[in-house]
Write a protein that holds these residues in place. Structure first.
Motif, mmCIF file in Angstrom:
data_model
loop_
_atom_site.group_PDB
_atom_site.id
_atom_site.type_symbol
_atom_site.label_atom_id
_atom_site.label_comp_id
_atom_site.label_asym_id
_atom_site.label_seq_id
_atom_site.Cartn_x
_atom_site.Cartn_y
_atom_site.Cartn_z
ATOM 1 N N VAL A 135 -15.603 5.044 -5.448
ATOM 2 C CA VAL A 135 -14.725 5.946 -6.293
ATOM 3 C C VAL A 135 -13.824 7.026 -5.401
ATOM 4 N N GLN A 136 -14.619 7.701 -4.365
ATOM 5 C CA GLN A 136 -13.980 8.455 -3.383
ATOM 6 C C GLN A 136 -12.482 7.840 -2.695
ATOM 7 N N ALA A 195 -10.235 7.193 -5.649
ATOM 8 C CA ALA A 195 -9.656 8.851 -6.053
ATOM 9 C C ALA A 195 -8.441 9.039 -5.272
ATOM 10 N N LYS A 196 -8.749 9.031 -3.902
ATOM 11 C CA LYS A 196 -7.858 9.481 -2.599
ATOM 12 C C LYS A 196 -6.393 8.748 -2.782
ATOM 13 N N ASP A 197 -6.562 7.576 -3.447
ATOM 14 C CA ASP A 197 -5.059 6.698 -3.505
ATOM 15 C C ASP A 197 -4.692 6.785 -4.889
ATOM 16 N N LEU A 198 -5.133 7.611 -5.803
ATOM 17 C CA LEU A 198 -4.618 7.987 -7.219
ATOM 18 C C LEU A 198 -3.113 8.131 -7.022
ATOM 19 N N LEU A 222 -9.209 3.511 -13.061
ATOM 20 C CA LEU A 222 -10.352 4.178 -12.561
ATOM 21 C C LEU A 222 -11.436 4.361 -13.636
#
Lengths: 114, 114
Positions: B34-35, B38-41, B50
């Motif tokens: 998930v991290q 999230a970084k690539d959102l 997600l």
């Protein structure tokens, strides 16, 4: 404002542009929120809380961003009250629509204060 | 293995420990996933993807981590096949339970290969 109010092509374009701009800004803000939450994930329950958060925000956003001309003034007023766009983003709408949206924004602000 | 198989206190403790360990490891792995996501959102649809991912994984995990003694050998076999724990984490179980779980793991591995 009657539900069968006419929207000119120029007004439709301006309204759509403002609507899309608000959506992009609200989602960009949410991306930052999710990235902050993700950085602090530490235990399993944090994952399920993030899942609940995303689900709830998705429902809120789906409910709000409903592009039908019959309810568009109320939707745009909400987006202005939430500060994703401002009345000046709608200055291509005719005076009557702008005045109506402004009155809705004022109502929302009053409700917020009470 | 009959559904009314008895579990001693020692076996129950060992099984619970292995079960919890697998859950912690699987969730820790998911937190890293998930991290990374999230970084690539970048755009709104990334958020909804997600959200779908978290919801699906939550359903999978809720389905799998079902702690009932009647189905525990099958659950533990799954957790071993998924490499969250190993058979050696269950060496406090009696020989019959260990053999049964091993046979289930082999079946899962065979199904995976076919």
């Amino acid at each position: 404002m009657p539900r069968d109010t006419k929207w000119s092509q120029t007004e439709k374009r301006a309204a759509r542009r403002a609507f899309d701009l608000a959506y992009q800004r609200e989602c960009a803000h949410m991306i930052k929120q999710v990235q902050r939450i993700a950085k602090d994930l530490d235990e399993p329950d944090d994952l399920w809380r993030l899942s609940d958060f995303l689900l709830q925000r998705r429902r809120d956003i789906d409910d709000l961003y409903d592009y039908r001309y019959s309810i568009l003034p109320a939707v745009l007023a909400h987006l202005i009250a939430d500060r994703w766009i401002s009345l000046s983003d709608l200055n291509e709408l005719d005076a009557e629509k702008q005045a109506f949206i402004r009155s809705l924004v004022e109502n929302l602000a009053r409700r917020e204060r009470d």
